[in-house]
Design an enzyme around this catalytic site. Structure first.
Site, short mmCIF file in Angstrom:
data_model
loop_
_atom_site.label_atom_id
_atom_site.label_comp_id
_atom_site.label_asym_id
_atom_site.label_seq_id
_atom_site.Cartn_x
_atom_site.Cartn_y
_atom_site.Cartn_z
N ASP A 24 -6.35 -52.27 -50.07
CA ASP A 24 -6.82 -52.54 -51.42
C ASP A 24 -5.76 -52.08 -52.41
O ASP A 24 -4.81 -51.38 -52.05
CB ASP A 24 -8.19 -51.92 -51.70
N SER A 25 -5.90 -52.48 -53.65
CA SER A 25 -4.80 -52.32 -54.61
C SER A 25 -4.78 -50.97 -55.29
O SER A 25 -3.81 -50.62 -55.95
CB SER A 25 -4.91 -53.40 -55.69
N GLY A 30 -7.25 -50.41 -57.48
CA GLY A 30 -8.02 -50.66 -58.69
C GLY A 30 -9.32 -49.89 -58.76
O GLY A 30 -9.70 -49.38 -59.81
N PHE A 31 -10.02 -49.77 -57.63
CA PHE A 31 -11.28 -49.05 -57.64
C PHE A 31 -11.06 -47.56 -57.88
O PHE A 31 -11.84 -46.90 -58.57
CB PHE A 31 -12.05 -49.25 -56.33
N GLN A 33 -13.55 -60.59 -61.37
CA GLN A 33 -14.40 -59.65 -62.09
C GLN A 33 -15.41 -60.43 -62.93
O GLN A 33 -15.50 -61.64 -62.83
CB GLN A 33 -13.54 -58.71 -62.93
N GLY A 76 -16.05 -55.34 -58.68
CA GLY A 76 -16.91 -54.86 -59.75
C GLY A 76 -18.38 -54.85 -59.42
O GLY A 76 -19.22 -54.80 -60.32
N ASP A 116 -16.44 -54.26 -46.61
CA ASP A 116 -15.97 -52.91 -46.30
C ASP A 116 -16.86 -51.91 -47.01
O ASP A 116 -17.44 -52.21 -48.05
CB ASP A 116 -14.52 -52.71 -46.75
N CYS A 126 -28.15 -49.97 -28.04
CA CYS A 126 -26.72 -49.83 -28.32
C CYS A 126 -25.93 -49.56 -27.05
O CYS A 126 -26.37 -48.82 -26.16
CB CYS A 126 -26.50 -48.70 -29.33
N CYS A 159 -22.73 -48.26 -27.15
CA CYS A 159 -21.59 -47.41 -27.49
C CYS A 159 -21.51 -46.21 -26.57
O CYS A 159 -22.45 -45.86 -25.85
CB CYS A 159 -21.66 -46.96 -28.96
N CYS A 177 -24.35 -43.56 -27.18
CA CYS A 177 -25.68 -43.91 -26.70
C CYS A 177 -25.73 -44.00 -25.17
O CYS A 177 -26.80 -43.78 -24.57
CB CYS A 177 -26.13 -45.24 -27.32
N HIS A 236 -20.86 -44.07 -32.90
CA HIS A 236 -22.08 -44.89 -32.88
C HIS A 236 -22.20 -45.75 -34.13
O HIS A 236 -22.46 -46.96 -34.04
CB HIS A 236 -23.33 -44.02 -32.76
#
Length: 373
Positions: free
Chosen positions: A91-92, A94-95, A187, A214, A264, A302, A304, A307, A333
């Site tokens: 990501d840039s 920005g957040f 945005q 946003g 994400d 599950c 994994c 589990c 998990h």
């Protein structure tokens, strides 16, 4: 290899596709575990692969400050630096700029901000954001954008939209590495007219993919989903669609039904560190006393490592004792739960049963909600 996106099938608005990158294929819908500082907390790259992760997200802002893009470039890029052979989206920043409201200043040239590490002053322009991501060598880069807060007046959101579009045009002119993709960010807050204008402006520039930014910044869930439902059909159909920062399993499945492809969020990893675990029968707060003698696996559905090998009683013991292994097993998990959720969503779209799958999942989770927590 040039970045490609193939739309393979639709079931209603839900989309099955694949992204082809220099570091491999990503099947969509896809969830990206967040590796902010070049690592998904408490998981090795091998564990991530075993969990089914195809692509991870790293953060330009944090890697810009520490250890620095030039050091990572000298090590051959972020893939070699962290020993992750699959695709990476960066990501840039920005957040993070949005979240640093008290120690940053935004103007048309870029953003001046103070480091959260030592208070030192830094400047980040749209061009610099692309240059840093080129040094990192990520497969997918994001344009620098201005993320307005929630709530915000129409005029404030409009100003952020206009500035984001100007920055996107400047970003598109930057040189990148062969095969690197660049996504534009739309945005517009929760204002439909601004979202429409944002899509039209960003799409007219032409990017390899498009993100809705946003959102998930404090607005009511209904307002977020209304905005996604309005905006998704406006985005170019032949490009991947990325809903940034979302979210819970239910939110992701709803957004998939509205036509979004990539997601994400820190929820699975952060929740694992706090003992909140996702299962097909509802969420589990593992510290609760009711699990002290529970011999059953965390999630009977599950597959994994956690589990397959450990009881709820043991996981509770580790967490209450504050053992590092508790965080590791919990994270394994939760990440696998999210990856398997995406696998099941893709299979349902393939079979044309996505809506039925989504409803059954939500019913299964809601029927036991509160009992485990």
């Amino acid at each position: 290899m040039e970045f490609q996106f193939r739309l393979l099938k639709k079931d209603g608005e839900a989309r099955l596709g694949e992204m082809l990158t220099p570091h491999g294929r990503v099947d969509t819908p896809a969830f990206m575990p967040v590796g902010t500082q070049g690592t998904v907390k408490s998981m090795t790259p091998e564990e991530l692969k075993k969990a089914g992760a195809q692509v991870i997200l790293s953060n330009t802002y944090h890697l810009f400050l520490r250890p620095g893009p030039e050091l990572i470039r000298r090590f051959g890029g972020l893939h070699r630096f962290m020993n992750w052979s699959g695709p990476i989206l960066t990501d840039s920043g920005g957040f993070q700029v949005y979240s640093l409201a008290a120690i940053r200043k935004i103007r048309d040239e870029g953003v001046t901000f103070r480091s959260h590490l030592d208070g030192s002053s830094h400047f980040l322009s749209p061009e610099m954001a692309v240059d840093v991501q080129a040094a990192l060598g990520s497969d997918i880069m994001m344009c620098l954008d201005e993320c307005p807060p929630y709530p915000a007046e129409f005029k404030e959101v409009e100003r952020a939209l206009v500035r984001t579009a100007r920055w996107a045009k400047r970003s598109r002119k930057c040189e990148t590495n062969p095969g690197q993709a660049l996504f534009g960010i739309v945005q517009g807050g929760i204002y439909p007219g601004l979202r429409k204008a944002g899509v039209e402006e960003i799409a007219s520039i032409g990017f390899d993919g498009y993100a809705l930014g946003g959102l998930s910044v404090g607005e009511p869930k209904a307002a977020m989903m209304d905005t996604v439902a309005f905006s998704a059909p406006l985005l170019p159909g032949g490009k991947p669609r990325y809903l940034m920062g979302v979210g819970t399993p239910e939110d992701i499945l709803e957004a998939v039904s509205l036509g979004m492809d990539i997601f994400d969020c820190v929820i699975p990893t952060r929740s694992a560190r706090h003992g909140l675990l996702f299962t097909n029968d509802g969420n589990v707060v593992i510290k609760n006393a009711r699990f002290r003698d529970d011999e059953s696996p965390l999630d009977r559905f599950c597959d994994c490592y956690t589990c397959r090998n450990f009881s709820r009683a043991y996981l509770r013991h580790l967490f209450v004792a504050r053992e590092i292994l508790a965080i590791i097993l919990n994270t394994i998990h939760n990440i696998r739960f999210y990856m398997r959720l995406m696998e099941r969503a893709r299979l349902a779209i393939t079979e044309g049963t996505y809506n039925e799958f989504r409803r059954a999942f939500e019913v299964s989770r809601s029927e036991t909600r509160g009992g485990n927590e």
